[in-house]
Design a protein around this motif. Structure first.
Motif, PDB file in Angstrom:
ATOM      1  N   UNK A 203      -1.686 -55.618 -19.905  1.00 34.15           N
ATOM      2  CA  UNK A 203      -0.780 -56.360 -19.278  1.00 34.15           C
ATOM      3  C   UNK A 203      -1.021 -58.011 -19.589  1.00 34.15           C
ATOM      4  N   UNK A 204      -0.192 -58.978 -18.882  1.00 27.95           N
ATOM      5  CA  UNK A 204      -0.498 -60.076 -19.547  1.00 27.95           C
ATOM      6  C   UNK A 204      -0.968 -60.728 -17.928  1.00 27.95           C
ATOM      7  N   UNK A 205      -1.808 -61.843 -17.908  1.00 29.14           N
ATOM      8  CA  UNK A 205      -2.380 -62.302 -16.706  1.00 29.14           C
ATOM      9  C   UNK A 205      -1.158 -63.558 -16.372  1.00 29.14           C
ATOM     10  N   UNK A 206      -1.284 -64.249 -15.188  1.00 32.96           N
ATOM     11  CA  UNK A 206      -0.616 -65.305 -15.031  1.00 32.96           C
ATOM     12  C   UNK A 206      -0.046 -66.145 -16.221  1.00 32.96           C
ATOM     13  N   UNK A 207      -1.277 -66.857 -16.676  1.00 32.64           N
ATOM     14  CA  UNK A 207      -1.229 -67.934 -17.741  1.00 32.64           C
ATOM     15  C   UNK A 207      -0.722 -67.287 -19.054  1.00 32.64           C
ATOM     16  N   UNK A 208      -1.142 -65.741 -19.282  1.00 34.35           N
ATOM     17  CA  UNK A 208      -0.475 -65.245 -20.271  1.00 34.35           C
ATOM     18  C   UNK A 208       0.920 -65.054 -20.359  1.00 34.35           C
ATOM     19  N   UNK A 209       1.512 -64.767 -19.207  1.00 37.87           N
ATOM     20  CA  UNK A 209       2.871 -64.574 -19.075  1.00 37.87           C
ATOM     21  C   UNK A 209       3.745 -66.134 -19.326  1.00 37.87           C
ATOM     22  N   UNK A 210       3.007 -67.022 -18.620  1.00 36.14           N
ATOM     23  CA  UNK A 210       3.614 -68.217 -18.959  1.00 36.14           C
ATOM     24  C   UNK A 210       3.651 -68.886 -20.163  1.00 36.14           C
ATOM     25  N   UNK A 211       2.651 -68.553 -21.010  1.00 31.32           N
ATOM     26  CA  UNK A 211       2.443 -68.758 -22.470  1.00 31.32           C
ATOM     27  C   UNK A 211       3.378 -67.870 -23.324  1.00 31.32           C
ATOM     28  N   UNK A 212       3.554 -66.682 -22.870  1.00 34.96           N
ATOM     29  CA  UNK A 212       4.650 -65.803 -23.884  1.00 34.96           C
ATOM     30  C   UNK A 212       6.089 -66.382 -23.496  1.00 34.96           C
ATOM     31  N   UNK A 213       6.300 -66.802 -22.392  1.00 39.74           N
ATOM     32  CA  UNK A 213       7.590 -67.078 -21.899  1.00 39.74           C
ATOM     33  C   UNK A 213       7.867 -68.362 -22.610  1.00 39.74           C
ATOM     34  N   UNK A 214       6.839 -69.209 -22.781  1.00 37.83           N
ATOM     35  CA  UNK A 214       7.063 -70.448 -23.619  1.00 37.83           C
ATOM     36  C   UNK A 214       7.258 -70.091 -25.081  1.00 37.83           C
ATOM     37  N   UNK A 215       6.387 -69.191 -25.557  1.00 34.18           N
ATOM     38  CA  UNK A 215       6.540 -68.827 -27.074  1.00 34.18           C
ATOM     39  C   UNK A 215       7.939 -68.349 -27.440  1.00 34.18           C
ATOM     40  N   UNK A 216       8.653 -67.465 -26.421  1.00 31.43           N
ATOM     41  CA  UNK A 216       9.929 -67.069 -26.599  1.00 31.43           C
ATOM     42  C   UNK A 216      10.913 -68.065 -26.702  1.00 31.43           C
ATOM     43  N   UNK A 217      10.873 -69.286 -26.241  1.00 27.44           N
ATOM     44  CA  UNK A 217      11.705 -70.255 -26.339  1.00 27.44           C
ATOM     45  C   UNK A 217      11.386 -71.022 -27.687  1.00 27.44           C
ATOM     46  N   UNK A 218      10.472 -71.089 -28.539  1.00 25.81           N
ATOM     47  CA  UNK A 218      10.159 -71.382 -29.859  1.00 25.81           C
ATOM     48  C   UNK A 218      10.629 -70.449 -30.838  1.00 25.81           C
ATOM     49  N   UNK A 219      10.348 -68.892 -30.613  1.00 30.61           N
ATOM     50  CA  UNK A 219      10.755 -67.898 -31.399  1.00 30.61           C
ATOM     51  C   UNK A 219      11.050 -66.805 -30.544  1.00 30.61           C
ATOM     52  N   UNK A 220      12.374 -66.304 -30.958  1.00 36.15           N
ATOM     53  CA  UNK A 220      12.455 -65.262 -30.070  1.00 36.15           C
ATOM     54  C   UNK A 220      12.389 -63.855 -30.690  1.00 36.15           C
ATOM     55  N   UNK A 221      11.652 -64.003 -32.049  1.00 40.74           N
ATOM     56  CA  UNK A 221      11.328 -62.725 -32.801  1.00 40.74           C
ATOM     57  C   UNK A 221      10.429 -61.654 -32.089  1.00 40.74           C
ATOM     58  N   UNK A 222      10.815 -60.667 -31.840  1.00 40.11           N
ATOM     59  CA  UNK A 222       9.739 -59.481 -31.372  1.00 40.11           C
ATOM     60  C   UNK A 222       9.959 -58.394 -32.229  1.00 40.11           C
ATOM     61  N   UNK A 223       9.074 -58.300 -33.123  1.00 37.14           N
ATOM     62  CA  UNK A 223       9.115 -57.008 -33.997  1.00 37.14           C
ATOM     63  C   UNK A 223       8.074 -56.696 -34.719  1.00 37.14           C
ATOM     64  N   UNK A 224       7.993 -55.996 -35.877  1.00 36.59           N
ATOM     65  CA  UNK A 224       6.780 -55.721 -36.746  1.00 36.59           C
ATOM     66  C   UNK A 224       6.227 -57.047 -37.175  1.00 36.59           C
ATOM     67  N   UNK A 225       4.855 -57.142 -37.243  1.00 33.64           N
ATOM     68  CA  UNK A 225       4.093 -58.226 -38.128  1.00 33.64           C
ATOM     69  C   UNK A 225       4.726 -58.642 -39.296  1.00 33.64           C
ATOM     70  N   UNK A 226       5.244 -60.049 -39.637  1.00 33.00           N
ATOM     71  CA  UNK A 226       5.787 -60.242 -40.751  1.00 33.00           C
ATOM     72  C   UNK A 226       4.883 -60.292 -42.038  1.00 33.00           C
ATOM     73  N   UNK A 227       5.486 -60.129 -43.367  1.00 34.30           N
ATOM     74  CA  UNK A 227       4.604 -60.004 -44.590  1.00 34.30           C
ATOM     75  C   UNK A 227       4.643 -61.706 -45.233  1.00 34.30           C
ATOM     76  N   UNK A 228       3.633 -62.264 -45.694  1.00 34.02           N
ATOM     77  CA  UNK A 228       3.763 -63.664 -46.301  1.00 34.02           C
ATOM     78  C   UNK A 228       4.817 -63.563 -47.351  1.00 34.02           C
ATOM     79  N   UNK A 229       5.404 -64.814 -47.582  1.00 38.00           N
ATOM     80  CA  UNK A 229       6.256 -65.045 -48.587  1.00 38.00           C
ATOM     81  C   UNK A 229       5.944 -64.565 -49.833  1.00 38.00           C
TER      82      UNK A 229
END
Length: 446
Positions: free
Chosen positions: A110-136
């Motif tokens: 599970x996420x720590x307090x700082x990890x949760x804060x970091x993840x929530x911030x990341x979701x504001x930058x990119x809402x993608x939650x899925x498989x790891x992408x492949x490079x172009x």
């Protein structure tokens, strides 16, 4: 906070040619099946071709979504080997973002307090939650290796794949020739002459499987490619694809009509979900893209063709992210246009010249029309004798100069079937039922 900058020290993405990707060989027989497992299983993080910071970002968002994650659940959602996930987890623990939950038979994270804060911030930058992408770069090479031009379309093969269908022979001959080229095709003719139907049936000609990633990474941004409304997944044992970031799909058929706008041909960004999505032509790669009812769109045909000059000629397209970053993607598809308007009135000669094939759909012959009529009758559970069919031809088609369009059997017999059901009649086509169907199908002059 997790860095979202590109790590320029990361190794270059693995070249697909080094992965022993399937060869492109021509055949007169059925289309070659994609070499399942042609892309090898990534054995380290560098093989993924994705920067480590972006991988860590995805890991945190997945754990945030799951609240309490296991290695098994993360393998299922990130679609990379557990060994690589453990390596990312170890790094996240060092950063004090991830912690182990109370000891159980199975490790949980599970996420720590700082990890949760970091993840929530990341979701504001990119809402993608899925498989790891492949490079172009890898996506581009996979698409090119799976080109439909690796399939040789012959007359016998075309007839086999479209067996039971009724199409005007000259148009079908021209379409078969066009499928062996990389040129766009314009179909035109009367409404109801079977233009759209023929285009939709062509996916049967390329009835094999291709590999497609769920998402593609471009300039450290993730573009979601998979669209459940477009892409038909093929279920196979999991061991058939060693890199599970890819999934097996049927070659896609993407259809757009009067609703098409120029924005739909660009990468879209969902401001609410903070998510990039691929444009129509990228979703159609390795398949068919049909622009139906050309001339009925809010955007002019000239503007559409201007947008597609380079893709149609060079088989590549140039797209832009909202950040302003430009990138190139393959335009590897069968491009079809369909219209019941006069092509000469839609665009000028220069654009028409770029359309390699202009195919006019003609009415069916009487023999073809009768074959289609009898086939549709059987599909609807109706019996139609030759006398009744001859009555239809003499009384209506010949007397009123109505061409034998392939839309009429299904439409007219549909009305006959409705009348049979409503009036509890025998499932037999009669002249009275034909009169009734014709009266309610065609508009009389007033």
């Amino acid at each position: 906070m997790s860095s979202v900058q590109i790590d320029h020290n990361e190794p270059e993405p693995t070249n697909v040619s080094e992965l022993n990707l399937f060869s492109a060989s021509q055949t007169d027989a059925a289309p070659p099946s994609t070499a399942l497992g042609g892309i090898t299983k990534p054995v380290n993080l560098s093989n993924l071709g994705i920067g480590r910071p972006l991988l860590l970002d995805l890991l945190l968002k997945h754990i945030l979504q799951q609240q309490v994650a296991t290695l098994e659940s993360l393998v299922a959602t990130l679609c990379i080997p557990g060994k690589l996930i453990l390596e990312l987890l170890a790094e996240a623990k060092q950063m004090m973002w991830v912690e182990n939950r109370a000891s159980t038979a199975q490790a949980r994270f599970s996420l720590s307090g700082s990890g949760r804060q970091c993840a929530e911030h990341l979701l504001l930058q990119s809402g993608y939650i899925g498989p790891v992408p492949v490079p172009l770069s890898q996506y581009t090479q996979v698409v090119q290796a799976q080109s439909h031009q690796n399939i040789r379309v012959t007359q016998a093969f075309m007839q086999e794949r479209l067996a039971g269908e009724s199409f005007e022979s000259d148009a079908l001959q021209a379409m078969g020739m066009a499928l062996n080229s990389n040129k766009p095709v314009l179909l035109y003719g009367l409404p109801g002459s079977g233009k759209s139907y023929l285009c939709r049936q062509l996916i049967k000609v390329f009835d094999d499987e291709v590999m497609q990633p769920y998402a593609v990474e471009v300039n450290n941004q993730i573009i979601q490619l998979y669209d459940p409304q477009v892409h038909q997944l093929v279920l196979h044992p999991t061991e058939t694809l060693q890199d599970t970031r890819y999934q097996l799909i049927k070659r896609p058929l993407v259809i757009t009509g009067g609703e098409l706008t120029l924005d739909m041909l660009e990468v879209s960004y969902d401001n609410i979900r903070h998510l990039y999505k691929a444009p129509l032509q990228m979703k159609a790669n390795n398949g068919i893209l049909l622009l139906d009812d050309l001339g009925r769109q809010q955007v002019s045909p000239a503007a559409l063709f201007n947008r597609w000059i380079i893709p149609l000629e060079e088989r590549k397209d140039f797209l832009t992210l909202s950040s302003g970053a430009h990138f190139e993607v393959p335009f590897e598809l069968v491009m079809l246009f369909s219209t019941n308007l006069n092509p000469a009135e839609l665009v000028d000669d220069a654009f028409l010249r770029r359309l390699g094939y202009k195919i006019q759909m003609q009415p069916l012959s009487q023999q073809q029309y009768q074959q289609l009529w009898q086939r549709v009758s059987g599909e609807y559970g109706l019996r139609c004798a030759t006398d009744e069919f001859d009555y239809l031809v003499t009384t209506y088609h010949a007397a009123r100069s109505i061409p034998f369009l392939p839309c009429y059997p299904r439409d007219l017999l549909g009305i006959v079937r409705d009348a049979v059901r409503y009036n509890s009649l025998p499932h037999v086509v009669t002249t009275d039922l034909l009169d009734n169907a014709w009266r309610h199908y065609f508009v009389n002059a007033v």
